[in-house]
Structures are given as C-alpha cells and as structure tokens.
Design an enzyme around this catalytic site. Sequence first.
Site, PDB file in Angstrom:
ATOM      1  N   ARG A  61       0.827  -1.203   0.000  1.00 50.05           N
ATOM      2  CA  ARG A  61       0.000   0.000   0.000  1.00 50.05           C
ATOM      3  C   ARG A  61       0.865   1.259   0.000  1.00 50.05           C
ATOM      4  O   ARG A  61       0.515   2.270  -0.594  1.00 50.05           O
ATOM      5  CB  ARG A  61      -0.919   0.016   1.225  1.00 50.05           C
ATOM      6  CG  ARG A  61      -1.778  -1.245   1.296  1.00 50.05           C
ATOM      7  CD  ARG A  61      -3.116  -1.041   1.893  1.00 50.05           C
ATOM      8  NE  ARG A  61      -3.660  -2.224   2.523  1.00 50.05           N
ATOM      9  CZ  ARG A  61      -3.762  -3.430   1.987  1.00 50.05           C
ATOM     10  NH1 ARG A  61      -3.282  -3.667   0.790  1.00 50.05           N
ATOM     11  NH2 ARG A  61      -4.312  -4.428   2.632  1.00 50.05           N
ATOM     12  N   HIS A  65       0.437   4.381  -2.478  1.00 47.93           N
ATOM     13  CA  HIS A  65       0.212   5.739  -1.984  1.00 47.93           C
ATOM     14  C   HIS A  65       1.327   6.680  -2.422  1.00 47.93           C
ATOM     15  O   HIS A  65       1.096   7.868  -2.632  1.00 47.93           O
ATOM     16  CB  HIS A  65       0.093   5.728  -0.458  1.00 47.93           C
ATOM     17  CG  HIS A  65      -1.220   5.200   0.040  1.00 47.93           C
ATOM     18  ND1 HIS A  65      -1.838   5.688   1.169  1.00 47.93           N
ATOM     19  CD2 HIS A  65      -2.044   4.235  -0.441  1.00 47.93           C
ATOM     20  CE1 HIS A  65      -2.986   5.045   1.365  1.00 47.93           C
ATOM     21  NE2 HIS A  65      -3.115   4.150   0.404  1.00 47.93           N
ATOM     22  N   VAL A  69       1.015  10.242  -5.595  1.00 50.32           N
ATOM     23  CA  VAL A  69       1.321  11.617  -5.189  1.00 50.32           C
ATOM     24  C   VAL A  69       2.724  11.959  -5.692  1.00 50.32           C
ATOM     25  O   VAL A  69       3.698  11.369  -5.243  1.00 50.32           O
ATOM     26  CB  VAL A  69       1.258  11.778  -3.662  1.00 50.32           C
ATOM     27  CG1 VAL A  69       1.537  13.229  -3.274  1.00 50.32           C
ATOM     28  CG2 VAL A  69      -0.103  11.334  -3.122  1.00 50.32           C
ATOM     29  N   GLY A  71       4.108  11.045  -8.266  1.00 47.39           N
ATOM     30  CA  GLY A  71       4.737   9.921  -8.941  1.00 47.39           C
ATOM     31  C   GLY A  71       5.527   9.063  -7.971  1.00 47.39           C
ATOM     32  O   GLY A  71       5.622   9.347  -6.778  1.00 47.39           O
ATOM     33  N   ASN A  90      -2.296   8.115   5.210  1.00 47.75           N
ATOM     34  CA  ASN A  90      -1.003   7.439   5.349  1.00 47.75           C
ATOM     35  C   ASN A  90      -0.597   7.146   6.788  1.00 47.75           C
ATOM     36  O   ASN A  90       0.428   6.497   7.020  1.00 47.75           O
ATOM     37  CB  ASN A  90       0.099   8.286   4.692  1.00 47.75           C
ATOM     38  CG  ASN A  90      -0.108   8.444   3.198  1.00 47.75           C
ATOM     39  OD1 ASN A  90      -0.673   7.572   2.551  1.00 47.75           O
ATOM     40  ND2 ASN A  90       0.346   9.561   2.656  1.00 47.75           N
ATOM     41  N   HIS A 187      -6.069  -5.738  -1.955  1.00 49.80           N
ATOM     42  CA  HIS A 187      -6.777  -5.896  -0.683  1.00 49.80           C
ATOM     43  C   HIS A 187      -7.026  -7.363  -0.352  1.00 49.80           C
ATOM     44  O   HIS A 187      -7.654  -7.669   0.659  1.00 49.80           O
ATOM     45  CB  HIS A 187      -8.099  -5.129  -0.706  1.00 49.80           C
ATOM     46  CG  HIS A 187      -7.921  -3.643  -0.668  1.00 49.80           C
ATOM     47  ND1 HIS A 187      -8.956  -2.750  -0.890  1.00 49.80           N
ATOM     48  CD2 HIS A 187      -6.827  -2.876  -0.435  1.00 49.80           C
ATOM     49  CE1 HIS A 187      -8.492  -1.510  -0.798  1.00 49.80           C
ATOM     50  NE2 HIS A 187      -7.208  -1.565  -0.526  1.00 49.80           N
TER      51      HIS A 187
END
Length: 325
Positions: A61, A65, A69, A71, A90, A187
Amino acid sequence: MEGAFAVLVLFVAMAVTSVHCQAGTRVGFYSRSCPRAESIVRSTVQAHFRSDPTIAPGLLRMHFHDCFVHGCDASILTNGPNTEKTAPPNRLLRGYDVIDDAKSQIEAACPGIVSCADILALAARDSVVVTRGISWQVPTGRRDGRISLASDTANLPGFTESVEAQKQKFLDKGLNTQDLVTLVGAHTIGTTACQIFKYRLYNFTTTTATGADPTIDATFIPQLRALCPENGDGARRVALDTGSPNRFDTSFFSNLRNGRGVLESDQKLWSDASTKAVVQRFLGVRGLLGLTFNVEFGRSMVKMSNIGVKTGTDGEIRKICSAIN
C-alpha cells in the site's frame, strides 16, 4: 504442480516485461552498479515478514500511496511536519523500518547508487511473493523526489468514493478500468481499521431492517458488528479479505461477488457494470474471457510504478530514505 508453477512464473515475467516502461526505467538497471541490490531488498523483506507478516500489505500500500502523489519518487518516506507521511490516508501505513533497513544495507554495499523509490518498488513486489503471489520483473532506475506535502494527498482514492470517481483518479494517472480493479485486488492481503468502515454497519440507511448498508450480505453483518461494536475500539483491525487475509489470491473478488467487501469503495466494484465485468473475468465466470489475476497484477504494478518517475539528473539519490539530502 511444480512444473506448472514454473511455467506460470515464466509467463508472468514475459507478460510483464512486455509492458512499455516509460521515462528511462528498465529491468536490471543496477546489474553492474549494484548487483546485490535486489537480493538485499528481497532478503530484508523476507526477514521482517517472518517476524511481522503485517509488513507485506503495508509495503504494498505504501508503494501505491507513493506513486499517486508526485509519482513514484519515495516522497511518502520523508519525515517532518506536514509531509505525506502525516496525512490521514497514510498515518496507519506500516513498513517504513523495512525500507530503512534495506537502504542501510545497500548503502554499505553500493553507496549513493540505489534510490529509495526503487527500494520501495522492489519491496512491494517482494511483499506479494512472500504472501504466495507470483513474482514479476521490476524496472528500476527511479530517483528520489525532494517534495513531500500532506496537502498533496487529496488525490488518493477514498474508501467512500463512487466507481466513477475512482476510475477518474486512475485515468488521471494513465491507468484504465482493468488496472483499477486489478490493483484494488491488493486488498486480498491486509486489514483495515473499524473506524474506516463501521459507518456501514449502523444507521447507514432507514430503508433496511438491519439499518446496515444493503449491499452487505445479511449473514456477514453480525460478524462485522461483533468485530466492530458501535461504541467499540475504532482502531481494531479487520481483514479486508475474509477467509484468506494473509494469502495473495482471488478470494477478495469472490467476497465482492458475495456482498462481503469490507470497504464501501471495494464493494462498489461489483455494482458497476464496467468494473463487475473485470471482477467476473478474474473469477473465471463462464462466457467471459478469463484473466489470470497474478499476471495482470504484475502488469498493472509495472504500469503504476512508472507514474511520474524521476530519472537521469532529475531528483536525487537519498542517503537515508526518511530525509531529503
């Protein structure tokens, strides 16, 4: 079985490396400058996973994430007030210590060569492998960014968003509907906090006898309520993939079909025709062209991991991953 597995691994490698890698990343970027880089990351992930299996979904994850943002530039790893790491989406991520450990070992072997962004991309792949998913080749050559702002995380997909909103955010990054469903399939491992989805269980609607989100399977509601009482601990963790939360497989998609998606945004993938078709193909629904989840996941990860990468003289190679040079 072992022979079939080997053929599948080879097929994954061939399929993934056929994906066009933009902006200068390539497989084997460190083959001469730091030949042990990938093996160091792999062994570090394996060692941490043995003592704490939760780092696998955490690293996966974290890479996602990071890429959404600025790249894939390791901006999520930097410490400090108002950095990406401090933003609400985060705050519960895990695995920063794994990246720091791998970085320190690599710096000892090849100082100033390997970026934190590449270490994170490799660690994400290795996290799938340790949870019994299939491996793929990771193009490397990224450099680290110098900007990390919590305010820039607003474009991360949210857990209440419609499918159309999710599709637009992925499209903005060059990812299509199949990539969306495939990457949300991550997930299949990991957990979420009760506070993230508990609103679906109590007073969600007045039109059903239970008061819960009507898209949740009626037999699943009591299980979730037992795990997350209305006035209980919102920080308690619940598996995103009921049945096999520690194995990288397709049961997550079976849960969506059965109304057992824990996050609202996940379950909506079954109610939208365009995303439902992809879920069905992963499940091998008769009459639809089947897709092999592991193969497609590797392919989509390569696409995602090339979002906005910095290469050449852009960015920097951090000395430590938590601080800009």
